[in-house]
Scaffold this motif. Structure first.
Motif, PDB file in Angstrom:
ATOM      1  N   MET A   1      39.983  32.967  31.966  1.00 31.32           N
ATOM      2  CA  MET A   1      40.201  32.568  33.246  1.00 31.32           C
ATOM      3  C   MET A   1      40.377  31.056  33.379  1.00 31.32           C
ATOM      4  SD  MET A   1      37.714  33.030  36.420  1.00 31.32           S
ATOM      5  CE  MET A   1      37.525  34.578  35.831  1.00 31.32           C
ATOM      6  N   LYS A   2      41.575  30.824  33.998  1.00 31.14           N
ATOM      7  CA  LYS A   2      42.057  29.435  34.212  1.00 31.14           C
ATOM      8  C   LYS A   2      41.568  28.784  35.484  1.00 31.14           C
ATOM      9  CE  LYS A   2      46.067  30.206  31.397  1.00 31.14           C
ATOM     10  NZ  LYS A   2      47.203  29.263  30.634  1.00 31.14           N
ATOM     11  N   ALA A   3      41.366  27.389  35.409  1.00 26.38           N
ATOM     12  CA  ALA A   3      40.812  26.763  36.618  1.00 26.38           C
ATOM     13  C   ALA A   3      41.795  26.841  37.776  1.00 26.38           C
ATOM     14  CB  ALA A   3      40.664  25.439  36.209  1.00 26.38           C
ATOM     15  N   ALA A   4      43.143  27.138  37.441  1.00 32.61           N
ATOM     16  CA  ALA A   4      44.196  27.033  38.516  1.00 32.61           C
ATOM     17  C   ALA A   4      44.051  28.372  39.221  1.00 32.61           C
ATOM     18  CB  ALA A   4      45.532  26.800  37.840  1.00 32.61           C
ATOM     19  N   GLU A   5      43.488  29.282  38.424  1.00 32.81           N
ATOM     20  CA  GLU A   5      43.269  30.465  39.425  1.00 32.81           C
ATOM     21  C   GLU A   5      42.165  30.605  40.196  1.00 32.81           C
ATOM     22  OE1 GLU A   5      42.783  33.669  36.180  1.00 32.81           O
ATOM     23  OE2 GLU A   5      44.681  33.296  35.262  1.00 32.81           O
ATOM     24  N   LEU A   6      41.073  30.015  39.576  1.00 28.69           N
ATOM     25  CA  LEU A   6      39.846  29.672  40.431  1.00 28.69           C
ATOM     26  C   LEU A   6      39.945  28.701  41.827  1.00 28.69           C
ATOM     27  CD1 LEU A   6      37.240  29.181  37.436  1.00 28.69           C
ATOM     28  CD2 LEU A   6      37.716  31.238  38.943  1.00 28.69           C
ATOM     29  N   ARG A   7      41.076  27.756  41.655  1.00 25.72           N
ATOM     30  CA  ARG A   7      41.057  26.915  42.781  1.00 25.72           C
ATOM     31  C   ARG A   7      41.776  27.753  43.921  1.00 25.72           C
ATOM     32  NH1 ARG A   7      41.722  23.223  38.455  1.00 25.72           N
ATOM     33  NH2 ARG A   7      40.086  21.438  38.458  1.00 25.72           N
ATOM     34  N   ASN A   8      42.431  28.640  43.536  1.00 27.11           N
ATOM     35  CA  ASN A   8      43.153  29.558  44.771  1.00 27.11           C
ATOM     36  C   ASN A   8      42.114  30.681  45.357  1.00 27.11           C
ATOM     37  OD1 ASN A   8      45.582  28.299  44.140  1.00 27.11           O
ATOM     38  ND2 ASN A   8      46.120  29.968  42.626  1.00 27.11           N
ATOM     39  N   MET A   9      41.004  30.544  44.863  1.00 29.12           N
ATOM     40  CA  MET A   9      39.788  31.407  45.391  1.00 29.12           C
ATOM     41  C   MET A   9      38.974  30.715  46.620  1.00 29.12           C
ATOM     42  SD  MET A   9      38.498  33.223  41.912  1.00 29.12           S
ATOM     43  CE  MET A   9      37.978  34.688  42.525  1.00 29.12           C
ATOM     44  N   THR A  10      38.609  31.525  47.675  1.00 33.80           N
ATOM     45  CA  THR A  10      37.581  30.905  48.372  1.00 33.80           C
ATOM     46  C   THR A  10      36.252  30.889  47.758  1.00 33.80           C
ATOM     47  OG1 THR A  10      36.838  33.016  49.221  1.00 33.80           O
ATOM     48  CG2 THR A  10      39.065  32.180  50.468  1.00 33.80           C
ATOM     49  N   SER A  11      35.443  29.977  48.671  1.00 33.54           N
ATOM     50  CA  SER A  11      34.086  29.676  48.275  1.00 33.54           C
ATOM     51  C   SER A  11      33.370  30.926  48.192  1.00 33.54           C
ATOM     52  CB  SER A  11      33.509  28.839  49.027  1.00 33.54           C
ATOM     53  OG  SER A  11      33.932  27.602  49.140  1.00 33.54           O
ATOM     54  N   GLU A  12      33.371  31.933  48.921  1.00 30.53           N
ATOM     55  CA  GLU A  12      32.862  33.096  49.022  1.00 30.53           C
ATOM     56  C   GLU A  12      33.134  33.917  47.681  1.00 30.53           C
ATOM     57  OE1 GLU A  12      34.531  32.147  51.809  1.00 30.53           O
ATOM     58  OE2 GLU A  12      32.837  31.584  52.867  1.00 30.53           O
ATOM     59  N   GLU A  13      34.458  34.004  47.377  1.00 25.66           N
ATOM     60  CA  GLU A  13      35.049  34.736  46.090  1.00 25.66           C
ATOM     61  C   GLU A  13      34.418  34.204  44.986  1.00 25.66           C
ATOM     62  OE1 GLU A  13      39.380  36.526  47.874  1.00 25.66           O
ATOM     63  OE2 GLU A  13      39.149  34.370  46.827  1.00 25.66           O
ATOM     64  N   LEU A  14      34.440  32.659  44.662  1.00 21.47           N
ATOM     65  CA  LEU A  14      33.820  32.068  43.669  1.00 21.47           C
ATOM     66  C   LEU A  14      32.415  32.332  43.498  1.00 21.47           C
ATOM     67  CD1 LEU A  14      35.465  28.502  44.016  1.00 21.47           C
ATOM     68  CD2 LEU A  14      35.933  30.148  42.440  1.00 21.47           C
ATOM     69  N   MET A  15      31.490  32.229  44.653  1.00 22.56           N
ATOM     70  CA  MET A  15      30.349  32.711  44.500  1.00 22.56           C
ATOM     71  C   MET A  15      29.946  34.230  43.854  1.00 22.56           C
ATOM     72  SD  MET A  15      28.336  30.168  45.368  1.00 22.56           S
ATOM     73  CE  MET A  15      26.850  30.841  45.408  1.00 22.56           C
ATOM     74  N   ALA A  16      30.614  35.145  44.387  1.00 18.46           N
ATOM     75  CA  ALA A  16      30.848  36.332  43.999  1.00 18.46           C
ATOM     76  C   ALA A  16      31.195  36.443  42.512  1.00 18.46           C
ATOM     77  CB  ALA A  16      31.766  37.464  44.636  1.00 18.46           C
ATOM     78  N   LYS A  17      32.215  35.819  42.042  1.00 19.46           N
ATOM     79  CA  LYS A  17      32.779  35.826  40.692  1.00 19.46           C
ATOM     80  C   LYS A  17      31.606  35.086  39.749  1.00 19.46           C
ATOM     81  CE  LYS A  17      36.085  36.235  37.510  1.00 19.46           C
ATOM     82  NZ  LYS A  17      36.250  37.682  37.104  1.00 19.46           N
ATOM     83  N   LEU A  18      30.752  34.024  40.342  1.00 18.39           N
ATOM     84  CA  LEU A  18      29.766  33.308  39.670  1.00 18.39           C
ATOM     85  C   LEU A  18      28.551  34.594  39.287  1.00 18.39           C
ATOM     86  CD1 LEU A  18      28.445  30.738  38.319  1.00 18.39           C
ATOM     87  CD2 LEU A  18      27.670  30.188  40.705  1.00 18.39           C
ATOM     88  N   GLN A  19      28.207  35.275  40.208  1.00 14.82           N
ATOM     89  CA  GLN A  19      27.238  36.158  40.213  1.00 14.82           C
ATOM     90  C   GLN A  19      27.557  37.148  39.252  1.00 14.82           C
ATOM     91  OE1 GLN A  19      24.190  36.135  41.251  1.00 14.82           O
ATOM     92  NE2 GLN A  19      24.750  33.994  42.025  1.00 14.82           N
ATOM     93  N   GLU A  20      28.746  37.636  39.208  1.00 10.98           N
ATOM     94  CA  GLU A  20      29.383  38.628  38.105  1.00 10.98           C
ATOM     95  C   GLU A  20      29.185  38.207  36.762  1.00 10.98           C
ATOM     96  OE1 GLU A  20      33.885  40.311  37.089  1.00 10.98           O
ATOM     97  OE2 GLU A  20      33.391  40.146  39.181  1.00 10.98           O
ATOM     98  N   LEU A  21      29.599  36.900  36.550  1.00 12.33           N
ATOM     99  CA  LEU A  21      29.549  36.191  35.077  1.00 12.33           C
ATOM    100  C   LEU A  21      28.349  36.171  34.705  1.00 12.33           C
ATOM    101  CD1 LEU A  21      32.402  33.586  35.589  1.00 12.33           C
ATOM    102  CD2 LEU A  21      32.620  35.710  34.191  1.00 12.33           C
ATOM    103  N   LYS A  22      27.369  35.651  35.687  1.00 11.32           N
ATOM    104  CA  LYS A  22      25.942  35.785  35.029  1.00 11.32           C
ATOM    105  C   LYS A  22      25.646  36.825  34.699  1.00 11.32           C
ATOM    106  CE  LYS A  22      24.731  31.528  37.637  1.00 11.32           C
ATOM    107  NZ  LYS A  22      23.752  30.779  38.443  1.00 11.32           N
TER     108      LYS A  22
END
Length: 62
Positions: A1-22
């Motif tokens: 996963m690239k940082a550029a892809e993450l920067r296009n996501m909203t904060s809510e999507e990032l929080m969901a992704k963080l929980q998924e990765l953990k």
């Protein structure tokens, strides 16, 4: 996963992704403990992805 892809996501999507990765990291650690993990480098990759997500979240909140 690239940082550029993450920067296009909203904060809510990032929080969901963080929980998924953990959750994925927790499963990989369990598999590693019982010697069923084929590629231990997966744990490192997931840790790096978690760090990327947290970095982008901090950038958005600052």
């Amino acid at each position: 996963m690239k940082a550029a892809e993450l920067r296009n996501m909203t904060s809510e999507e990032l929080m969901a992704k963080l929980q998924e990765l953990k959750s994925e990291l927790r499963n990989l650690r369990f598999q590693h403990a019982i010697n069923q993990l084929d590629n231990p480098h997966q744990m490192t990759e997931v840790k790096h992805d978690i760090a990327r997500v947290m970095t982008v979240l901090n950038e958005k909140n600052a």
